[in-house]
Each structure stands twice: as C-alpha cells, then as structure tokens.
Scaffold this active site. Sequence first.
Site, PDB file in Angstrom:
ATOM      1  N   ASP A  79       0.811  -1.236   0.000  1.00  0.00           N
ATOM      2  CA  ASP A  79       0.000   0.000   0.000  1.00  0.00           C
ATOM      3  C   ASP A  79       0.837   1.276   0.000  1.00  0.00           C
ATOM      4  OD1 ASP A  79       0.759  -0.883   2.625  1.00  0.00           O
ATOM      5  OD2 ASP A  79      -0.610   0.591   3.488  1.00  0.00           O
ATOM      6  N   GLU A 137      -0.698  -1.894   5.244  1.00  0.00           N
ATOM      7  CA  GLU A 137       0.278  -1.889   6.335  1.00  0.00           C
ATOM      8  C   GLU A 137       0.279  -0.528   7.013  1.00  0.00           C
ATOM      9  OE1 GLU A 137       3.423  -0.938   8.687  1.00  0.00           O
ATOM     10  OE2 GLU A 137       3.360  -0.049   6.706  1.00  0.00           O
TER      11      GLU A 137
HETATM   12 ZN   LIG Z   1       5.195   3.620   6.210  1.00  0.00          ZN
HETATM   13 ZN   LIG Z   2       6.581   1.011   5.187  1.00  0.00          ZN
END
Ligand SMILES: [Zn+2]
Ligand SMILES: [Zn+2]
Length: 392
Positions: A79, A137
Amino acid sequence: MTRTSPEVQALTEEMIALRRDLHRHPELGFQETRTAGIVAERLRALGYTVRTGLGKTGVTGFLAGGKPGKTVLLRADIDALPIQEQAEVAWKSESPGVMHACGHDAHTAMGLAAAEILAKDAPSLAGNLCFVFQPAEELLIGAEAMLKDGALEGVKPDAAFAVHVMNRWPVGTVAICDGAAMTSADKLIVTVTGRGGHGANPHSAIDPIVASAQIVTALQTLVSRETHPLQAAVVSITMFKAGTAFNIIPDTVEMTGTLRCFDADLREKLLVALRRTVEGVAAALRCTATVRNEFLTPAVVNDPPITALARSVAAEIAGSDRVLPAEPLTGSDDVAYFWQKAPGCYAFIGSAKPEWPSAPAGHNAKFDIDESALSIGAEFLVGAARRVLGSA
Ligand SMILES: [Zn+2]
Ligand SMILES: [Zn+2]
C-alpha cells in the site's frame, strides 16, 4: 562490495521497471486492486497457487518444492500513503494526493523478483514457498485482516522474512535488529466533557479545553516519570479537536494519539496509567473523560536463530562490515502478526542515495530511494528462503 547473483542481475531491469510502474499508480490501504491484480497475475504465471481478496486486497502465492520440508513465508506490503508527491522523478505519482512514500512499491517488486527466482528453484527445493503480499500496512490493519480471512489456512510456516527499504542507512547496507525491532501500536481516543457556555462567562461553564490542555501536559509524565529509564515507550497526542467559534466554550474536546511500546507488560501498565491520569485530571477540573484504545499491532520481535541466519545471508550479499546492528525503531509494522505465526526476521535494506544522511525519510513528500537497493532486497529474500529450505 555488494554481491548479486546472475539470476538477480538478470531481473534487475524488470524489477526497477515494475517499481516505477507501481510508483506511478500508488493505491491506499484496502484499495490496492491494480497492484494486487499485477501481483496475482505474475504469481500465477510463475506456477504459484494464488489466493486473492484476502483481507480485501491481499494476495498469497504458494508453491511446493520437489521434496517435502519446511515452509518459508516471505511477506511484502503493497500500500501507499495519502501524500502529494513532491519528488522530481520521471515516475512521479499520477494519483493526486497518493504516493508510495514508504517504499512499498519497491517491496512488491522485490517480492515478485524473489518469487520468480525461487519458482525456478522449486523442483530442487526441500519445502514450500509462501509469499504474502499484504495490503494496508500503513493502517496497521492489513495483516490481521488477511489472517482473519484465512490467508495461512493449511500453511504452517517454519520461518518468516520481510524487508523494508530505509533511507536512514546508505544503499549497500543491511540493518538488522536483535530481538525487539519495532513497537506495538495503540490508537488512543480521549473524550473530555465539560459544559459549554459563553466565552466571556467561563465561570458559568465547565471548560473542557483547559482541562484537556492539562491532560496533554500530564500525559507527558507517563514516560518521563512512570516508565523505567531503560525501557522505551512513546505517548503522543496528535489530534486535538474542539470548538466552533471564538466566543463559545464547547461542551467537549476529542483528542487522538498513539501509544508505542516494545514490552507487552509495559503497554498494559501504561494503559492503566493513561486512564488514571486522564480521568483524574479531568475530575480535578470538574470535567468527565473517557479513554478508548484500539490495539493495532503487537511489537515486531525478531527471533534469535532466524535473525542469525538472516545476518549471515545479508553478510554474503553486502559484506559483513555492511551488515549493521540496528537500534529498535519506535515505528510499528503489522508484519508482527505474521511473526506470531512463525519465527521471523525483519531486515532493513539501506536505500539512501549518496547524499545520505540528508536523504528524505519515509513518509516525506520528497522520499525517493536508490534503486540499487532493489537487487539487494531481492537477493536477501532468495538467500534466506534457500537457506531455510536447504538448497543454498
Ligand atoms: Zn510507512
Ligand atoms: Zn513502510
């Protein structure tokens, strides 16, 4: 001097091209449909058994080697961040307000290159490959979402690895923490309630802004006065929302923040102290307060034997003098949920260009990496997997 294998050298150009393509088309957490599509298509073409839609946009690729043996998990995050890119590069983000400012484009490209090299090895491998391409994440909720969707159902990894590019170290180095590597993360939501009134008549109101200001100050003592000086923790209030006009004392204040710890017991202790401090200061100033915490991710703790293996693999690639012992980072990464499934090691791949140490850090709008870090990261993933599966 960095040593890269002919296999990685042969893929370097393609890896850089893919990283630049992903960089042009960054996608925020749980919206990585284009990225996940590319990942799934490439893994399928390489012969992996692919599962998609895990934790909304996560992808896994599983491949059994020619002989039975251990299972190695290799994880890459996919991401991007809500940042308007300011780096002047030819592959600048084409999505307004979205940027790969943490290098997850590089991680995805390195993961796919490793998947390609290891797929060719598969007939001679004793064991199984399990690639995890994880969404969200940056929100610290993608790993758990994948696991809740059964991403590792029927898979029992024996060892796990991941890499993260880091501009705090120059390209050509690999930094590895022994034990604690990154903190746990809680999101904190504090609501302080008083009684609104006219700004010119504070005595007839109960001012939640003054109470909240003192709460923010009092929270600074949780680390400085209640935590052992040799233990680490962070308490930050990062949002403070209140009020509608210059002459109105509002009813409530909402504050948001974060608690970071390496030690789970310390985290529990600080959550109790936090509640006591917030409620106590609020009560002293005639307000009421509530504290809510969302536990986002545990701490990332590297497993000693797996870390020793990782360090030896990194030394073969970068040279032992360029494998650096790293201090734990106070940032967090929900790779920790995968480390709960298998002993793991998170390796930081130095990615700063020669102007280091002034290279913009991750999450900066001018973040950019030295792309020679890509072949080092891919080589590390390949080397670590081969070592675990006994086909170095
Ligand atoms: Zn990051
Ligand atoms: Zn990262």
